[in-house]
Design a protein around this motif. Sequence first.
Motif, short mmCIF file in Angstrom:
data_model
loop_
_atom_site.label_atom_id
_atom_site.label_comp_id
_atom_site.label_asym_id
_atom_site.label_seq_id
_atom_site.Cartn_x
_atom_site.Cartn_y
_atom_site.Cartn_z
N VAL A 1 -2.59 19.05 0.15
CA VAL A 1 -2.72 18.08 -1.02
C VAL A 1 -2.39 18.19 -2.21
O VAL A 1 -1.98 17.46 -3.13
N ILE A 2 -2.72 19.55 -2.63
CA ILE A 2 -2.67 19.83 -4.26
C ILE A 2 -1.00 19.68 -4.37
O ILE A 2 -0.65 19.36 -5.30
N GLY A 3 -0.29 20.15 -3.27
CA GLY A 3 1.33 19.88 -3.39
C GLY A 3 1.83 18.53 -3.46
O GLY A 3 2.76 18.31 -4.04
N ASP A 4 0.95 17.73 -3.10
CA ASP A 4 1.22 16.26 -3.13
C ASP A 4 1.03 15.77 -4.34
O ASP A 4 1.92 14.61 -4.75
N TYR A 5 0.25 16.21 -5.19
CA TYR A 5 -0.04 15.58 -6.30
C TYR A 5 0.15 16.32 -7.83
O TYR A 5 1.03 16.21 -8.56
N VAL A 6 -0.42 17.80 -7.70
CA VAL A 6 -0.63 18.26 -9.01
C VAL A 6 -0.10 19.69 -9.04
O VAL A 6 -0.25 20.44 -10.06
N GLY A 7 0.30 20.11 -7.95
CA GLY A 7 0.99 21.72 -7.99
C GLY A 7 2.11 21.89 -8.81
O GLY A 7 2.08 23.02 -9.45
N GLY A 8 2.90 20.91 -8.96
CA GLY A 8 4.10 21.00 -9.79
C GLY A 8 5.31 21.18 -8.79
O GLY A 8 6.44 20.66 -9.18
N THR B 1 0.76 -1.28 -0.02
CA THR B 1 -0.10 -0.01 0.07
C THR B 1 0.92 1.20 0.00
O THR B 1 0.50 2.63 -0.48
N ALA B 2 1.96 1.18 0.35
CA ALA B 2 3.15 2.44 0.47
C ALA B 2 3.53 2.72 -1.00
O ALA B 2 4.44 3.40 -1.05
N ALA B 3 3.10 1.72 -2.04
CA ALA B 3 3.57 2.20 -3.46
C ALA B 3 2.88 3.40 -3.98
O ALA B 3 1.83 3.19 -4.51
N TYR B 4 3.31 4.62 -3.87
CA TYR B 4 2.23 5.69 -4.47
C TYR B 4 3.14 6.12 -5.63
O TYR B 4 4.12 6.38 -6.02
N PRO B 5 2.15 5.98 -6.83
CA PRO B 5 2.65 6.64 -7.91
C PRO B 5 3.08 7.87 -8.13
O PRO B 5 4.00 8.28 -8.70
N SER B 6 2.61 8.59 -7.25
CA SER B 6 2.87 10.01 -7.13
C SER B 6 4.23 10.24 -6.63
O SER B 6 4.98 11.24 -7.03
N GLY C 1 3.79 -11.32 -5.61
CA GLY C 1 3.77 -11.43 -6.88
C GLY C 1 3.28 -10.26 -7.91
O GLY C 1 3.47 -9.98 -9.00
N ALA C 2 2.57 -9.35 -7.30
CA ALA C 2 2.02 -8.06 -7.86
C ALA C 2 2.76 -6.85 -7.49
O ALA C 2 3.06 -6.55 -6.48
N ILE C 3 2.86 -6.07 -8.86
CA ILE C 3 3.28 -4.63 -8.64
C ILE C 3 2.22 -3.75 -8.77
O ILE C 3 1.46 -3.95 -9.81
N ASN C 4 1.88 -2.79 -8.05
CA ASN C 4 0.85 -1.90 -8.29
C ASN C 4 1.06 -1.21 -9.52
O ASN C 4 2.03 -0.60 -9.91
N PRO C 5 0.08 -1.55 -10.48
CA PRO C 5 -0.08 -1.09 -11.88
C PRO C 5 0.21 0.34 -11.98
O PRO C 5 0.77 0.84 -12.95
N ALA C 6 -0.47 1.07 -11.18
CA ALA C 6 -0.17 2.53 -11.26
C ALA C 6 1.13 3.11 -11.08
O ALA C 6 1.48 3.98 -11.74
N VAL C 7 1.94 2.25 -10.30
CA VAL C 7 3.37 2.58 -10.39
C VAL C 7 4.08 2.26 -11.31
O VAL C 7 5.16 3.01 -12.09
N LEU C 8 3.88 1.25 -12.32
CA LEU C 8 4.46 0.99 -13.75
C LEU C 8 3.92 2.04 -14.56
O LEU C 8 4.73 2.44 -15.26
N VAL C 9 2.76 2.57 -14.60
CA VAL C 9 2.34 3.71 -15.34
C VAL C 9 3.15 4.99 -15.17
O VAL C 9 3.56 5.62 -16.19
N ALA C 10 3.03 5.35 -13.69
CA ALA C 10 3.99 6.36 -13.45
C ALA C 10 5.55 6.15 -14.00
O ALA C 10 6.01 7.36 -14.06
N ALA C 11 5.86 5.15 -13.80
CA ALA C 11 7.30 4.96 -14.17
C ALA C 11 7.58 5.05 -15.34
O ALA C 11 8.60 5.80 -16.09
N ARG C 12 6.46 4.61 -16.37
CA ARG C 12 6.87 5.04 -17.95
C ARG C 12 6.53 6.46 -18.25
O ARG C 12 7.17 6.90 -19.07
N ILE C 13 5.44 6.98 -17.57
CA ILE C 13 5.21 8.48 -17.78
C ILE C 13 6.33 9.43 -17.45
O ILE C 13 6.80 10.27 -18.04
#
Lengths: 431, 431
Positions: free
Chosen positions: B358-365, B135-140, B166-178
Motif C-alpha cells: 500500500v505504501i507503493g500505491d500512495y507515497v513510496g515515490g 468511486t473508481a476516481a482515484y486521486p492517487s 453532475g459531480a466530479i470527485n473534488p480530490a481528483v481536481l485537487v490532484a490534477a492541479r497539484i
Amino acid sequence: MAIWLDQASADFEQRFSAFLLTKREVSEDVNATVRAILDDVRTRGDKALHDYTLRFDRVDLATAGLAVTQAEIDAAFNVVDTSVVDALKLAAERIERHHARQMPKDDIYEDALGVGLGSRWTAIDAVGLYVPGGTAAYPSSVLMNAVPARVAGVPRVVMVVPAGGGAINPAVLVAARIAGVSEIYRIGGAQAVAALAYGTETIAPVAKIVGPGNAYVAAAKRQVFGTVGIDMIAGPSEVLVIADKENDPDWLAADLLAQAEHDVGAQSILITDDRALGEAVETAVERQLKTLSRAETAAASWRDFGAIILVDDLKASVPLANRIAAEHLELAVADPDSLMADIRNAGAIFVGRHTPEVIGDYVGGSNHVLPTARSARFSSGLSVLDFVKRTSILRLGPDQLRALGPAAITLAHSEGLSAHARSVAIRLNQG
Amino acid sequence: MAIWLDQASADFEQRFSAFLLTKREVSEDVNATVRAILDDVRTRGDKALHDYTLRFDRVDLATAGLAVTQAEIDAAFNVVDTSVVDALKLAAERIERHHARQMPKDDIYEDALGVGLGSRWTAIDAVGLYVPGGTAAYPSSVLMNAVPARVAGVPRVVMVVPAGGGAINPAVLVAARIAGVSEIYRIGGAQAVAALAYGTETIAPVAKIVGPGNAYVAAAKRQVFGTVGIDMIAGPSEVLVIADKENDPDWLAADLLAQAEHDVGAQSILITDDRALGEAVETAVERQLKTLSRAETAAASWRDFGAIILVDDLKASVPLANRIAAEHLELAVADPDSLMADIRNAGAIFVGRHTPEVIGDYVGGSNHVLPTARSARFSSGLSVLDFVKRTSILRLGPDQLRALGPAAITLAHSEGLSAHARSVAIRLNQG
C-alpha cells in the motif's frame, strides 16, 4: 507524378491536413481465420503445425523437420557469397556496438528519509522473431531484431521462418547465426505466432514476439498480445527529404525511390525552398524509374503517395516535418544542425548530403525498425529497451513506515479503501 | 476459502500450471458500440460529446460547460480535507523526485570511423489522461499518471473525467492541479477517448492516451491505437506475498485483503514454507473480512482467486514467483535480498516486513501503474519513458560513406533492392 503542395497557396493548410490523413494501407479482416488457427495450434500443438505448413507452405515437416539443423545453417554459408557474409558481419558488429550503449542501468538508492527505492532491469526470458518467407525475407531485418535482443541479454532467441516451396533464403540463416539466434523453426503465418505464444510439444513458448509479417501475422500478433508482448505493428515505410537548392537532383531522386521500391504503400516526400530543384528531382525520378528492378512498385508508390512540398524558407519545413513525423528524415541542407534542433517527431534523422537513409537500413549501426505512419509522435524505433523490463523496488524499515504511513492511511481512507488503510495501520499498532 | 497448493503433492505442477492460466476477467464485446461512438465524435465533434454526455452521464454540457474551470478547481480545495491535500502534495513530491531519476539522457557520439551516431529523447507533445468517474476516481492515479508526464517535459497534459450525475470527485481536481494538469474536460467513456484522439472544436487532439477505464474505455483505446499511442490495458490487480514463519499473520492477511478489496477479479497469493502460518493467515483473513467497507468485493476475490502455496524451502518460491510474474511482490522474510537476487519477473518488489504494498500505491515515490496478468514477463510499470520518444541520428561525411557504402550496396543487391543500392552508389560515383 507526385502531388505538389505549395505553402504559398491559399488552400495549403487544408490540402496539407488532408495529405497527413492519407491512408496507405488496405486493411484486410482476417481475424476469424487467424483465431481458428491460433486455437487449433493451442490445442493440437505440433500436429496442427504440420497440417498448416503442408497446406500453406507445401512443406512436409515430417521429412523436412520442424527445426532447422546446424548442418543446414553450415550449408547456407557455402551458398551465400562471401562479400554478403562479410557485409552481414560488419553490419552485426556495428549494430551490436551501437545498441550496447542503450543498455539501461539499474538505479538503487536511499532517499533522505532512508527509504530504499530502485529500478532494476532484467532481460526478457525468451523472445520469438518472425521472419517472412520469400522475397520479403531480409537478412538485414534478422540482424536488426536479433542483435539487440542478444545485447539485452535475452538467453533464448527463437526464429520462425516459412520455407515456402521448401527453401529458406540462405542469407537469412547466415544472418541468424551471426546474430546468435538460439533456435530456428521452419514455420510461418498465424500458426508460427501461435507456436511462439502458446508453445507446442517441440517449441517452448516465448514471452515476446517481434518482427514484420503479412496481414495474418499482424492479426495473430494482435490476438496473442497479453499472453505475450509484441513489438509495434509496422506499416509501409516512408521518407521525408528536406533539401536546399545545392543538391544533386539525382541523389535525392535515388533516395526517394529507395523508399518507394519497398511497397506500393510506401511514401516519399520532398520539402524544398527551390521550385527548380523540385522539378529537377521529379524529372530525375522519372528517368531513374526506368532502370529499377522493382520499377512497378516504386512507380505506383511515387504516383499514389509521393509529394513535393514547396516552402518559402527552409525554416518553415520544421513544423511541417513535426506534423508528418516521418519514419526517416533526411536533412540534405548546408546547415542541418540549425533545422535539427527543432525537430521533435522523427523515427530517425539522416544528417547532411552524404547520409542516405539506406546506410541506416544496413550498416550505420542504428536500428532500421522505426515508427511508421506518424507514430514517431509517440513511439520510438526498436532498441535494447524492447528486450528488457524494469522492476521497481521499495524498501522501508519501521522508521520509514512511521514517517510515510500516516499519509498513506489518509489517502486510503479518502479513496474508500479500508483494507488498504489497515495494511499500514496494523504495522503502526493502530490496526 | 482460498485454494491450497502444496509443492509436495504429486499433482502440484499440473495444478500450478492450471492456476497460472486462470482467467480473472469477463471480457465484454463492446467493439461495435464503441466504433459507432468514435466515428460519431470524429464527425460531429463537440455536438456528439454533448449528446453522449447527456445520455450516459445525465450532464448537460451546455450549462455545466465542457471545460472544468479554474474556479471549480479552487472550490475543490475548499471541500477536500487539508490532511488529504497535504498527503497528495507529499505523494506528488515523492513521485516527482523518484521519476526525475528515470529521465533518459541523449547519447550523441562519433565512432572510430568518424560516423556520428546518436539517440535523442524528446517529450511527447500532448498527452491525454483518462480518469474514471464515481468511486473508481482515484486521486492517487491522477498523480501516478500526470506527474511522470510533467517530469518528462510534456507541455500539454489533458485530463478527461466524467461527472456522472453532475459531480466530479473534488480530490481528483485537487490532484490534477497539484500534478500540473493543463486542461480538464467533463467527459468520459469512449466519447472522451475519441475527443482526445481526433480532437473536436474545443479539444485539440493529443498524441498519446493513458489511464484506466471500464470495458468501453479499454475498447476505445485499442481502436484509436495507431492514431495515438496508448499505455497498457490494465487487468485486475494482484499481489504475491512470500513469507517465512516469523510473520504476524494479521499483517499478511491485511496485505492480501488490501489487494482483494480492489476488484472481484483481483488476486492475492501467499507462498510460505510454514503450513501453520498459512492456516493462521487464512483465519486472520476471515476475521478481518468482517470489518471491511468493501467486504463483499474482497471476499469474492479471495474465494475465487486467492491461493496459499506451500513450499518445502523458501528458495523454491523464486521459480514459482518468476512464473506468476506478479504485479506486486512482497518479500516478508528475514533475508529478502537472497530471494530478490533471482527474481526476474515482477512489476514491483516490496522488500521486508515493514514495506506493505500500500505504501507503493500512495507515497513510496515509485509508480503504482504496473503490469498485471503475468505481463511483468515482458513489460514494465509506467515511467517517464512512457512520455518520451527517441529519435536516432546518423551522420556521415564523404569519407565515412566511402568506408561503409560498399557493404550497404552489397546487402541491398543481395536483397533485390536496386534503388537502395543506387542511393549509395550514386554518391560514390558508381551510380
